[in-house]
Design a protein around this motif. Structure first.
Motif, short mmCIF file in Angstrom:
data_model
loop_
_atom_site.label_atom_id
_atom_site.label_comp_id
_atom_site.label_asym_id
_atom_site.label_seq_id
_atom_site.Cartn_x
_atom_site.Cartn_y
_atom_site.Cartn_z
N TRP A 22 5.37 -46.23 19.75
CA TRP A 22 4.35 -45.25 19.40
C TRP A 22 4.46 -44.98 17.90
O TRP A 22 5.57 -44.85 17.37
N GLN A 23 3.33 -44.89 17.22
CA GLN A 23 3.36 -44.47 15.81
C GLN A 23 2.14 -43.64 15.49
O GLN A 23 1.14 -43.68 16.20
N ASP A 24 2.24 -42.86 14.41
CA ASP A 24 1.13 -41.99 14.00
C ASP A 24 0.07 -42.83 13.30
O ASP A 24 0.33 -43.98 12.90
N GLU A 25 -1.12 -42.22 13.09
CA GLU A 25 -2.24 -42.96 12.50
C GLU A 25 -1.93 -43.45 11.09
O GLU A 25 -2.40 -44.49 10.67
N GLU A 26 -1.13 -42.68 10.35
CA GLU A 26 -0.84 -43.08 8.96
C GLU A 26 0.25 -44.14 8.88
O GLU A 26 0.56 -44.63 7.80
N GLY A 27 0.89 -44.43 10.03
CA GLY A 27 1.97 -45.43 10.03
C GLY A 27 3.21 -44.95 9.30
O GLY A 27 3.92 -45.73 8.66
N LEU A 28 3.49 -43.63 9.41
CA LEU A 28 4.66 -43.07 8.72
C LEU A 28 5.94 -43.26 9.52
O LEU A 28 7.00 -43.55 8.97
N PHE A 29 5.82 -43.06 10.85
CA PHE A 29 7.04 -42.97 11.67
C PHE A 29 6.75 -43.59 13.04
O PHE A 29 5.61 -43.62 13.49
N SER A 30 7.80 -44.08 13.69
CA SER A 30 7.60 -44.71 15.00
C SER A 30 8.68 -44.24 15.98
O SER A 30 9.78 -43.86 15.57
N VAL A 31 8.34 -44.27 17.26
CA VAL A 31 9.33 -44.05 18.31
C VAL A 31 9.28 -45.31 19.19
O VAL A 31 8.20 -45.70 19.65
#
Ligand code: AVI
Length: 323
Positions: free
Chosen positions: A305-314
């Protein structure tokens, strides 16, 4: 407040002698360096909590938003009624987002910072009276035993915050492999991984305007003074953090403003102006790069999973079955 009956607390925190030995060894070698695990005394942990609330430090709020948005999917991946081991649990903000969805049978937070762990484990146990909380104060990179009461449970781990990035790649792989061995054949791991991005964004996250990260870094010198009786002038050093794009990591250093002498246990360490101590690396990854690292450590990637901005992932991982 006394301990709730469902809280079991084991104190296996490393002895002060470990810090002394690491300081003497780390200041004696070239380049001088210290492990970032020594940041987390009570003051360092409080400063780290302050970092996680800074506008520039995007990882914590981005990861929490991912946990909020995808908690149900993450719970499906982990399954209910597991023993949930949290590595480097720190404050309890993240696990609180997931607990209701995950519904573990037992929760085992591990942290090196005694006060922090005690406070958060006690609060979780008080708020979830049906949950067995087995808190363990330890350096989780060292082997540890599970309490007998949880041995029959299926195991899962939560390793948030991209703390895996604070290890050298080979060490990170060894740690992941050890986590896999602890989890066993049906083991699942949810792990937070900070992503490569615009260097300016990374630079700002480790050079905040209010100087909290600088105080966090300089606190290592305060800790040497208070715990080891070291002779050192923290005001004689400054925080220095930068992104090395080739290595894919933030580096943090403490740099002498002018010639300095640091004395620990009668050992003198002379610093010329501009000389420093390397105090932390924080590796950043591409999703594929981290998947390759975790595969080399014996995990299959089930979902990312990652945010729309591609900052962080799980990353949702499963211990790979031997082929
Ligand atoms: C704990 N760790 C993942 C943090 C990081 O971003 O590498 C520690 C930190 N160092 C400076 N700011 C935050």
């Amino acid at each position: 407040m006394s301990a709730p009956p469902n809280l079991h607390f084991q104190d296996l925190r490393p002895p002060a002698a470990d810090f002394r030995a690491a300081v003497l060894e780390g200041l004696g070698r070239r380049p001088r360096s210290l492990s970032p695990k020594f940041f987390y005394d009570a003051r360092g942990s409080a400063l780290f909590d302050a970092i996680t609330r800074l506008p520039e430090y995007y990882p914590t709020r981005t990861e929490i938003a991912l946990l909020r948005r995808h908690g149900a999917e993450m719970a499906r991946l982990i399954g209910h009624d597991a023993l949930l081991i949290e590595l480097g649990s720190g404050s309890d903000v993240k696990i609180r987002v997931l607990l209701d969805a995950l519904r573990p049978r037992a929760y085992m937070p591990l942290d090196i910072s005694h006060e922090h762990l005690w406070r958060s484990a006690r609060a979780i146990a008080a708020d979830h009276p049906a949950l067995a909380v087995h808190a363990l104060c330890t350096d989780y990179t060292r082997p540890f035993a599970l309490p007998a009461a949880v041995l029959g449970l299926r195991r899962a781990a939560f390793y948030p915050g991209s703390s895996i990035g604070n290890f050298e790649p080979a060490q990170a792989q060894r740690l992941l492999r050890a986590i896999g061995a602890l989890l066993g054949p049906d083991g699942r791991l949810l792990i937070g991984v900070d992503l490569k991005k615009d260097p300016a964004r990374l630079h700002a996250a480790y050079n905040d305007r209010d100087g909290v990260t600088a105080r966090f870094n300089l606190n290592l010198l305060e800790r040497m003074r208070s715990e080891l009786g070291a002779e050192v002038d923290p005001g004689g050093f400054r925080h220095h953090a930068f992104y090395d794009a080739e290595a894919g990591r933030i580096e943090m250093h403490l740099i002498a403003n002018c010639a300095q002498t640091l004395v620990v246990d009668g050992c003198r360490f002379d610093f010329a102006a501009g000389e420093g101590i390397h105090t932390e690396n924080s590796y950043k990854f591409d999703v594929a790069e981290f998947a390759a690292l975790s595969a080399a450590a014996g995990f299959d990637t089930l979902q990312v999973w990652q945010d729309e901005e591609g900052l962080f992932s799980v990353h949702g991982l499963a211990v790979a079955r031997p082929s």
